[in-house]
Design a protein around this motif. Structure first.
Motif, PDB file in Angstrom:
ATOM      1  N   MET A 122     -12.348  -6.939  72.041  1.00 57.55           N
ATOM      2  CA  MET A 122     -11.043  -6.685  71.484  1.00 57.55           C
ATOM      3  C   MET A 122     -10.639  -7.849  70.579  1.00 57.55           C
ATOM      4  O   MET A 122     -10.810  -9.006  70.940  1.00 57.55           O
ATOM      5  N   SER A 123     -10.095  -7.508  69.428  1.00 54.91           N
ATOM      6  CA  SER A 123      -9.642  -8.541  68.497  1.00 54.91           C
ATOM      7  C   SER A 123      -8.610  -9.439  69.151  1.00 54.91           C
ATOM      8  O   SER A 123      -7.775  -8.981  69.932  1.00 54.91           O
ATOM      9  N   ARG A 124      -8.678 -10.731  68.826  1.00 59.49           N
ATOM     10  CA  ARG A 124      -7.778 -11.696  69.442  1.00 59.49           C
ATOM     11  C   ARG A 124      -6.590 -12.047  68.568  1.00 59.49           C
ATOM     12  O   ARG A 124      -5.639 -12.680  69.035  1.00 59.49           O
ATOM     13  N   LEU A 125      -6.636 -11.673  67.283  1.00 62.36           N
ATOM     14  CA  LEU A 125      -5.519 -11.902  66.375  1.00 62.36           C
ATOM     15  C   LEU A 125      -4.934 -10.541  66.010  1.00 62.36           C
ATOM     16  O   LEU A 125      -5.655  -9.546  65.938  1.00 62.36           O
ATOM     17  N   ASN A 126      -3.651 -10.512  65.763  1.00 62.18           N
ATOM     18  CA  ASN A 126      -2.966  -9.247  65.515  1.00 62.18           C
ATOM     19  C   ASN A 126      -2.941  -8.893  64.033  1.00 62.18           C
ATOM     20  O   ASN A 126      -2.614  -9.737  63.199  1.00 62.18           O
ATOM     21  N   ALA A 127      -3.254  -7.656  63.752  1.00 64.84           N
ATOM     22  CA  ALA A 127      -3.093  -7.117  62.405  1.00 64.84           C
ATOM     23  C   ALA A 127      -1.681  -6.543  62.309  1.00 64.84           C
ATOM     24  O   ALA A 127      -1.186  -5.964  63.281  1.00 64.84           O
ATOM     25  N   MET A 143     -11.167  -6.377  59.518  1.00 70.85           N
ATOM     26  CA  MET A 143     -11.062  -7.753  59.053  1.00 70.85           C
ATOM     27  C   MET A 143      -9.967  -7.883  58.004  1.00 70.85           C
ATOM     28  O   MET A 143      -9.129  -8.786  58.067  1.00 70.85           O
ATOM     29  N   PHE A 144      -9.949  -6.975  57.019  1.00 68.98           N
ATOM     30  CA  PHE A 144      -8.969  -7.073  55.942  1.00 68.98           C
ATOM     31  C   PHE A 144      -7.569  -6.746  56.443  1.00 68.98           C
ATOM     32  O   PHE A 144      -6.594  -7.370  56.009  1.00 68.98           O
ATOM     33  N   ALA A 145      -7.465  -5.790  57.363  1.00 73.78           N
ATOM     34  CA  ALA A 145      -6.161  -5.480  57.936  1.00 73.78           C
ATOM     35  C   ALA A 145      -5.595  -6.698  58.658  1.00 73.78           C
ATOM     36  O   ALA A 145      -4.404  -6.994  58.548  1.00 73.78           O
ATOM     37  N   THR A 146      -6.448  -7.426  59.363  1.00 74.78           N
ATOM     38  CA  THR A 146      -5.999  -8.631  60.066  1.00 74.78           C
ATOM     39  C   THR A 146      -5.603  -9.714  59.073  1.00 74.78           C
ATOM     40  O   THR A 146      -4.578 -10.385  59.247  1.00 74.78           O
ATOM     41  N   LEU A 147      -6.410  -9.890  58.017  1.00 78.33           N
ATOM     42  CA  LEU A 147      -6.085 -10.912  57.018  1.00 78.33           C
ATOM     43  C   LEU A 147      -4.738 -10.640  56.352  1.00 78.33           C
ATOM     44  O   LEU A 147      -4.074 -11.577  55.892  1.00 78.33           O
ATOM     45  N   ALA A 152     -22.315  -5.789  60.632  1.00 82.40           N
ATOM     46  CA  ALA A 152     -22.005  -4.370  60.488  1.00 82.40           C
ATOM     47  C   ALA A 152     -21.464  -4.080  59.094  1.00 82.40           C
ATOM     48  O   ALA A 152     -21.902  -3.143  58.424  1.00 82.40           O
ATOM     49  N   MET A 153     -20.528  -4.906  58.637  1.00 81.28           N
ATOM     50  CA  MET A 153     -19.919  -4.696  57.321  1.00 81.28           C
ATOM     51  C   MET A 153     -20.951  -4.817  56.204  1.00 81.28           C
ATOM     52  O   MET A 153     -21.006  -3.973  55.303  1.00 81.28           O
ATOM     53  N   HIS A 154     -21.773  -5.861  56.261  1.00 83.08           N
ATOM     54  CA  HIS A 154     -22.748  -6.079  55.190  1.00 83.08           C
ATOM     55  C   HIS A 154     -23.898  -5.085  55.263  1.00 83.08           C
ATOM     56  O   HIS A 154     -24.465  -4.729  54.233  1.00 83.08           O
ATOM     57  N   THR A 155     -24.238  -4.624  56.451  1.00 85.36           N
ATOM     58  CA  THR A 155     -25.246  -3.568  56.562  1.00 85.36           C
ATOM     59  C   THR A 155     -24.716  -2.297  55.910  1.00 85.36           C
ATOM     60  O   THR A 155     -25.414  -1.649  55.121  1.00 85.36           O
ATOM     61  N   TYR A 156     -23.484  -1.948  56.215  1.00 85.21           N
ATOM     62  CA  TYR A 156     -22.850  -0.773  55.618  1.00 85.21           C
ATOM     63  C   TYR A 156     -22.801  -0.908  54.093  1.00 85.21           C
ATOM     64  O   TYR A 156     -23.230  -0.010  53.366  1.00 85.21           O
ATOM     65  N   ALA A 157     -22.286  -2.035  53.611  1.00 87.76           N
ATOM     66  CA  ALA A 157     -22.158  -2.232  52.165  1.00 87.76           C
ATOM     67  C   ALA A 157     -23.521  -2.262  51.476  1.00 87.76           C
ATOM     68  O   ALA A 157     -23.695  -1.692  50.399  1.00 87.76           O
ATOM     69  N   SER A 158     -24.505  -2.905  52.109  1.00 88.93           N
ATOM     70  CA  SER A 158     -25.843  -3.000  51.518  1.00 88.93           C
ATOM     71  C   SER A 158     -26.495  -1.635  51.402  1.00 88.93           C
ATOM     72  O   SER A 158     -27.156  -1.330  50.412  1.00 88.93           O
ATOM     73  N   SER A 159     -26.296  -0.817  52.407  1.00 90.70           N
ATOM     74  CA  SER A 159     -26.901   0.511  52.439  1.00 90.70           C
ATOM     75  C   SER A 159     -26.128   1.509  51.576  1.00 90.70           C
ATOM     76  O   SER A 159     -26.693   2.152  50.694  1.00 90.70           O
ATOM     77  N   GLU A 160     -24.830   1.610  51.827  1.00 89.59           N
ATOM     78  CA  GLU A 160     -24.018   2.642  51.185  1.00 89.59           C
ATOM     79  C   GLU A 160     -23.623   2.308  49.752  1.00 89.59           C
ATOM     80  O   GLU A 160     -23.497   3.199  48.924  1.00 89.59           O
ATOM     81  N   LEU A 161     -23.406   1.038  49.468  1.00 89.97           N
ATOM     82  CA  LEU A 161     -22.945   0.636  48.140  1.00 89.97           C
ATOM     83  C   LEU A 161     -24.003  -0.130  47.357  1.00 89.97           C
ATOM     84  O   LEU A 161     -23.951  -0.166  46.132  1.00 89.97           O
ATOM     85  N   GLY A 162     -24.943  -0.754  48.059  1.00 97.39           N
ATOM     86  CA  GLY A 162     -25.907  -1.621  47.399  1.00 97.39           C
ATOM     87  C   GLY A 162     -27.294  -1.030  47.229  1.00 97.39           C
ATOM     88  O   GLY A 162     -28.160  -1.643  46.609  1.00 97.39           O
ATOM     89  N   ASN A 188     -15.526 -14.336  63.723  1.00 96.61           N
ATOM     90  CA  ASN A 188     -15.963 -14.870  65.009  1.00 96.61           C
ATOM     91  C   ASN A 188     -14.777 -15.414  65.810  1.00 96.61           C
ATOM     92  O   ASN A 188     -14.709 -15.225  67.020  1.00 96.61           O
ATOM     93  N   VAL A 189     -13.848 -16.100  65.152  1.00 97.08           N
ATOM     94  CA  VAL A 189     -12.648 -16.585  65.846  1.00 97.08           C
ATOM     95  C   VAL A 189     -11.858 -15.396  66.385  1.00 97.08           C
ATOM     96  O   VAL A 189     -11.412 -15.395  67.530  1.00 97.08           O
ATOM     97  N   ASN A 190     -11.692 -14.374  65.556  1.00 96.59           N
ATOM     98  CA  ASN A 190     -10.901 -13.205  65.939  1.00 96.59           C
ATOM     99  C   ASN A 190     -11.627 -12.283  66.912  1.00 96.59           C
ATOM    100  O   ASN A 190     -10.982 -11.569  67.677  1.00 96.59           O
ATOM    101  N   ARG A 191     -12.954 -12.320  66.884  1.00 90.76           N
ATOM    102  CA  ARG A 191     -13.754 -11.300  67.586  1.00 90.76           C
ATOM    103  C   ARG A 191     -13.300  -9.920  67.118  1.00 90.76           C
ATOM    104  O   ARG A 191     -12.982  -9.018  67.907  1.00 90.76           O
ATOM    105  N   THR A 192     -13.265  -9.795  65.798  1.00 90.41           N
ATOM    106  CA  THR A 192     -12.768  -8.588  65.146  1.00 90.41           C
ATOM    107  C   THR A 192     -13.463  -7.346  65.684  1.00 90.41           C
ATOM    108  O   THR A 192     -14.696  -7.295  65.750  1.00 90.41           O
ATOM    109  N   ASP A 193     -12.653  -6.368  66.064  1.00 90.01           N
ATOM    110  CA  ASP A 193     -13.206  -5.096  66.515  1.00 90.01           C
ATOM    111  C   ASP A 193     -14.025  -4.486  65.379  1.00 90.01           C
ATOM    112  O   ASP A 193     -13.571  -4.426  64.230  1.00 90.01           O
ATOM    113  N   ILE A 194     -15.223  -4.046  65.713  1.00 90.68           N
ATOM    114  CA  ILE A 194     -16.112  -3.455  64.709  1.00 90.68           C
ATOM    115  C   ILE A 194     -15.711  -2.005  64.509  1.00 90.68           C
ATOM    116  O   ILE A 194     -15.767  -1.200  65.433  1.00 90.68           O
TER     117      ILE A 194
END
Length: 182
Positions: free
Chosen positions: A1-6, A33-37, A81-91, A164-170
């Motif tokens: 579970m993410s540790r920082l709030n979006a 990640m972007f929602a949290t940022l 996960a994000m870069h695998t998705y982007a590399s496959s689907e967009l790259g 990694n700090v946030n343990r962002t939900d995938i």
């Protein structure tokens, strides 16, 4: 579970909302990640233009290779996960090349050298050896391109650390954990 709030969608500033709308248009969703940022619009406004600027320094497959190699070396499951998705689907990268990039290699010899170098930058905290530089130069990279490789690696480290700090939900199709390439 993410540790920082979006923030809730209603709690996002107008400037951050515009950035998130652009991300949604690109990916078809707003990754956690972007929602949290968006909870700190200044941080979001630093990360996004940095990513945009660095999209011009090397070709897409090389940047994706660096992102996968660095995220693996740094143990960031969300970024993998994000870069695998982007590399496959967009790259347009194959699943074999994605797995190789995570392992510090590539189907392309030049990108293999970049992957090894980027992982060495992470593992050595930038204290690469003369042999590491010679290897990436031997693959045909110039000093300005080596500066770009290091800068892309550091930008990926920034998002690795945030996640990694946030343990962002995938919220992207899952990949095998960072400890297991491919």
């Amino acid at each position: 579970m993410s540790r920082l709030n979006a923030p809730s969608p209603d709690g996002v500033s107008d400037g951050a909302k515009g950035i998130l709308d652009n991300i949604d248009a690109q990916f078809g969703f707003v990754p956690n990640m972007f929602a949290t940022l968006a909870s700190n619009p200044t941080v979001l406004d630093v990360v996004m233009p940095l990513q945009g600027s660095l999209s011009r320094v090397l070709d897409a497959k090389t940047r994706h290779t660096i992102a996968l190699a660095v995220s693996q070396a740094n143990g960031c499951d969300h970024c993998l996960a994000m870069h695998t998705y982007a590399s496959s689907e967009l790259g347009g990268m194959s699943s074999d090349d994605i797995a190789l990039a995570r392992a510090g290699s590539s189907v392309d010899p030049r990108r293999a050298a970049v992957a090894r170098f980027a992982q060495q930058v992470v593992k050595s905290r930038g204290q690469v050896s003369d042999a590491d530089l010679a290897a990436v130069r031997g693959a045909g990279y110039t000093d300005p391109q080596i500066l770009a490789i290091v800068t892309v690696a550091v930008q990926v480290l920034l998002t690795n650390f945030l996640n990694n700090v946030n343990r962002t939900d995938i919220d992207i199709p899952a990949v095998s954990p960072a400890g297991t390439p491919g």
